[in-house]
Design an enzyme around this catalytic site. Sequence first.
Site, short mmCIF file in Angstrom:
data_model
loop_
_atom_site.label_atom_id
_atom_site.label_comp_id
_atom_site.label_asym_id
_atom_site.label_seq_id
_atom_site.Cartn_x
_atom_site.Cartn_y
_atom_site.Cartn_z
N GLY A 1 41.61 33.36 41.03
CA GLY A 1 40.80 33.59 40.42
C GLY A 1 39.34 32.88 40.24
N ASN B 1 37.12 32.57 42.62
CA ASN B 1 35.96 33.34 42.92
C ASN B 1 35.52 34.14 41.98
OD1 ASN B 1 34.79 32.96 45.86
ND2 ASN B 1 37.17 33.17 45.99
N LEU C 1 44.28 48.37 50.71
CA LEU C 1 43.84 49.52 49.88
C LEU C 1 44.07 50.73 50.75
CD1 LEU C 1 40.26 48.03 48.90
CD2 LEU C 1 42.13 48.51 47.30
N ASN D 1 34.12 42.27 49.92
CA ASN D 1 35.22 41.50 50.02
C ASN D 1 34.99 40.01 50.62
OD1 ASN D 1 38.03 40.54 49.93
ND2 ASN D 1 38.00 40.86 52.40
N HIS E 1 36.12 36.88 52.65
CA HIS E 1 37.20 36.45 53.49
C HIS E 1 36.84 34.91 54.17
CE1 HIS E 1 40.60 36.52 56.30
NE2 HIS E 1 39.90 36.06 57.33
N VAL F 1 41.35 46.09 58.28
CA VAL F 1 41.49 45.04 57.29
C VAL F 1 40.55 43.73 57.93
CG1 VAL F 1 42.87 42.94 56.84
CG2 VAL F 1 43.71 45.37 56.81
N ASP F 2 39.74 43.36 56.88
CA ASP F 2 38.73 42.11 57.08
C ASP F 2 37.77 42.63 58.17
OD1 ASP F 2 39.89 40.68 55.22
OD2 ASP F 2 41.41 39.87 56.65
C1 GRF Z 1 39.80 32.86 48.75
O1 GRF Z 1 39.92 32.04 49.93
C2 GRF Z 1 39.33 34.43 49.28
O2 GRF Z 1 38.25 34.13 50.31
C3 GRF Z 1 40.60 34.95 49.76
O3 GRF Z 1 41.60 34.71 48.96
C4 GRF Z 1 41.19 33.45 48.22
C5 GRF Z 1 41.10 33.91 46.80
O4 GRF Z 1 41.14 32.47 45.97
N1 GRF Z 1 40.24 36.51 50.10
P1 GRF Z 1 40.56 32.77 44.21
O5 GRF Z 1 41.78 33.50 43.78
O6 GRF Z 1 39.24 33.40 44.37
O7 GRF Z 1 40.49 31.39 43.86
#
Ligand code: GRF
Length: 215
Positions: free
Chosen positions: A14, A16, A95, A109, A111, A146-147
Amino acid sequence: MARLKTGILISGRGSNLEALIEACRDPALPAEIVTVVSNKPDAAGLAIAREAGIAAVALDHRGFADRAAFDDAVHRHLSEAGVELVCLAGYMRLLTTGFIARWHDRIINIHPSLLPAFRGLNAHAQALAAGVKISGCTVHVVRPEVDAGPIIAQAAVPVLPDDTPATLAARVLAAEHRLYPLALRLFAEGRVRIDGARAVVEGVADAGLTLINPR
Ligand code: GRF
C-alpha cells in the site's frame, strides 16, 4: 469544487495508496479517496487507509465461486460508495472483461516499467535481463489486455550497473510515489482525453529534459 470520488484497489503493502492519500490531503486536488478494497485480508495497506480515516474493506477472493462473482461484489461495493474513478495500486488480481467494461475509461493502474516494455510480473528482472539503461513507471487507463491501455504519464529512472531487481524496484517506487498522484490530479482535473489507443493530456508543460544514461 466537486472532488472526484476515487476508490482504490490493493493487494498488499500500500505504499502507492499512501502516496495517493497524502496527495488528496491537498484541498486543491479535486479528488477524494472514498473507499479502499483489498482482495487480501492481511494487506498492510488496509491499516494505512484506516489510520487516515478512510473506509477500507477486505473482500477475500477465496470466498467467491469464481472471478465474475468476486468482481461483481467489488463492483457493488464501489458503486455503493459512489466511486467515479478506480485506481489500481498494487492490485494483484486480474480483472474480468465485464468489470473493465462497466468501468470503461474509469480505471487507472500503475505499472513499474516504461510500458509497453516489460508487462506482467517481475518487470524489474525483465528490464535488467534486457539490459535497458533507463526504466521507470507508467500510469495508464486499464484495458482487458494486462498492463496495456492509454498512457497518461510516465517517469524515467536510470538503471545502474550494479542494480538488482530490489535496488531498481526501490528507485522506481520512489518515482511511482510522485507519478501516481500527478496522474490522479490530471485525471481529476479533466485534463485526460482518450483518443483511440492514446491518452492526450491537455494543458501541461512537457518535462523539457533529456535523461541520458550513462553520462
Ligand atoms: C508497485 O510497484 C506497483 O507499480 C505495482 O505493484 C507495486 C505495489 O506496491 N503494480 P505498493 O503496494 O503500492 O507499495
